[in-house]
Design an enzyme around this catalytic site. Sequence first.
Site, PDB file in Angstrom:
ATOM      1  N   PRO A 289      14.839   9.848 -16.242  1.00  0.00           N
ATOM      2  CG  PRO A 289      16.903  10.939 -16.345  1.00  0.00           C
ATOM      3  CD  PRO A 289      16.270   9.570 -16.390  1.00  0.00           C
ATOM      4  CE1 TYR A 331      -0.351  18.340 -15.663  1.00  0.00           C
ATOM      5  CE2 TYR A 331       1.244  19.702 -16.809  1.00  0.00           C
ATOM      6  CZ  TYR A 331       0.534  18.520 -16.703  1.00  0.00           C
ATOM      7  OH  TYR A 331       0.725  17.541 -17.633  1.00  0.00           O
ATOM      8  CB  CYS A 358     -11.342  32.737 -27.846  1.00  0.00           C
ATOM      9  SG  CYS A 358     -10.735  33.775 -29.161  1.00  0.00           S
TER      10      CYS A 358
HETATM   11  N1  LLP Z   1       9.035   7.270 -16.217  1.00  0.00           N
HETATM   12  C1  LLP Z   1       7.701   7.115 -16.272  1.00  0.00           C
HETATM   13  C2  LLP Z   1       7.134   5.773 -16.203  1.00  0.00           C
HETATM   14  C3  LLP Z   1       6.867   8.257 -16.375  1.00  0.00           C
HETATM   15  O1  LLP Z   1       5.542   8.086 -16.401  1.00  0.00           O
HETATM   16  C4  LLP Z   1       7.434   9.549 -16.432  1.00  0.00           C
HETATM   17  C5  LLP Z   1       6.603  10.740 -16.550  1.00  0.00           C
HETATM   18  C6  LLP Z   1       8.842   9.656 -16.403  1.00  0.00           C
HETATM   19  C7  LLP Z   1       9.603   8.508 -16.284  1.00  0.00           C
HETATM   20  C8  LLP Z   1       9.537  10.973 -16.461  1.00  0.00           C
HETATM   21  O2  LLP Z   1       9.226  11.771 -15.364  1.00  0.00           O
HETATM   22  P1  LLP Z   1      10.050  13.131 -15.097  1.00  0.00           P
HETATM   23  O3  LLP Z   1      11.497  12.748 -14.850  1.00  0.00           O
HETATM   24  O4  LLP Z   1       9.920  13.994 -16.297  1.00  0.00           O
HETATM   25  O5  LLP Z   1       9.412  13.714 -13.903  1.00  0.00           O
HETATM   26  N2  LLP Z   1       3.281  16.725 -18.231  1.00  0.00           N
HETATM   27  C9  LLP Z   1       3.618  16.797 -16.831  1.00  0.00           C
HETATM   28  C10 LLP Z   1       4.536  15.676 -16.401  1.00  0.00           C
HETATM   29  C11 LLP Z   1       3.998  14.290 -16.692  1.00  0.00           C
HETATM   30  C12 LLP Z   1       4.942  13.178 -16.332  1.00  0.00           C
HETATM   31  C13 LLP Z   1       4.461  11.882 -16.830  1.00  0.00           C
HETATM   32  N3  LLP Z   1       5.326  10.764 -16.599  1.00  0.00           N
HETATM   33  C14 LLP Z   1       4.200  18.180 -16.547  1.00  0.00           C
HETATM   34  O6  LLP Z   1       4.298  18.997 -17.449  1.00  0.00           O
HETATM   35  O7  LLP Z   1       4.534  18.476 -15.403  1.00  0.00           O
END
Ligand code: LLP
Length: 434
Positions: A289, A331, A358
Amino acid sequence: MHHFRYAGPNLHCESVDLAEVARLYGTPTYVYSAATMEDNFRRLQRGLTGLDVQICFAMKANSNLAVLRHFANLGAAFDLVSGGELRRVIAAGANAKASVFAGVGKTEAEIKLALENGIFAFHVESEPELARINHVAGTLGVKAPIAIRINPDVDAHTHAKITTGKSDNKFGIPLKYAGAAYEAAAKYPNLALKGLQMHIGSQLTEVGPFVEAVEKVVPFAAELKAKFGLVYFSIGGGIGIVYRDALASGQPAWWDAQPAGQRPLTPEAYGAALAPLLRGLGLKILLEPGRFMVGNAGVLLSRVEHLKRGAGKNFLIVDAAMNDLVRPAMYESYHEIVPLQRDTSRRALVADVVGPICESGDCFAKDRQLQEVGEGELLAFMSAGAYGYAMASRYNSRPMAAEVLVKGSAFELINARETFEQMIGGEKVPAFLK
Ligand code: LLP
């Protein structure tokens, strides 16, 4: 649940008045709540009681050394994706030995660094990567622990840019080819087959897609365990957080008031749905997570520069911008915006909340209803603890923001605002231009 709430008119993080933080350290500044991170970690761990679980915090969401150390102290390991992230784990005084290394393009140098630091496993995304890891391990005379990332082809019902578990994504190996990938991996002399991994996407607010993916992959995991002696199954990250009602969702009462069937995913519901599916496997379970652990534990403080009243449109121009928090621009994501000083006697204001950069994309919110605020007053962007500072840039030559950690009534600067000298530190004018 989180620890941001009004005490009297003033917004507090735990026992700290956020206006005091802004006064001391200026704006824009990220502020994180240690207690909220700890609650998130413990709730998730409790949700899966009975399983042998290792939480690997996906540090791409927030890689500040203090945040890493806090999670390491609680018993977390890390899901990391670069040599830089690995070096951060070490710099934080944490251990890489229970951590996993993911990503589709690990370089030879990164693989070497991870092996030298005893990484728990590499999460492998393709067959050419198996060959590369095998090669580097051979040059070091070690066996590299690996898991293959399976793409279960499940629709995560989330934003297109953050869904990863469909077969048209660049991630992982489709389930139907995964057996062959393990057979191929087993033939490499310098690889040790340790586990199996999946991750279907980010910001999931229902448990259904997780259940679907786990149900799809569990029989395969059991087969691989029997055949290759795998010891773990990583079910990835992806648990979503509340963005729209962010402030209110800090209180248990908000959760109680959500109509049945519409309550956003909780770690308890996640655990209750998944633990029974995983129990019989007899494998160690890894979780990755990111957002869930830190998202609601951070806010971005910003100051109002101007209220510009236009023809039929108001613009609230603030001193934070898309370089500090890029999620709305990238997003179309929603971040609740609240005043640090609440005054219910004031009129409402409907405005676009924008930064000073800008380009028109530098907009945090369109036609947002807020309490009327004016020049010099302070605001907080909620749910900014994940993918906030971590995705920030210096666009428009704006320095990287400051970061502060709160614990109870204590708070400390954990990352000083970047100076101009630091910003240009690596740059120089070459001799042929002088
Ligand atoms: N494991 C893997 C292989 C991943 O690619 C990711 C996130 C995670 C775990 C963690 O995911 P989470 O628990 O945070 O959902 N920048 C984007 C989110 C990109 C997530 C990329 N991979 C945003 O701001 O929403």
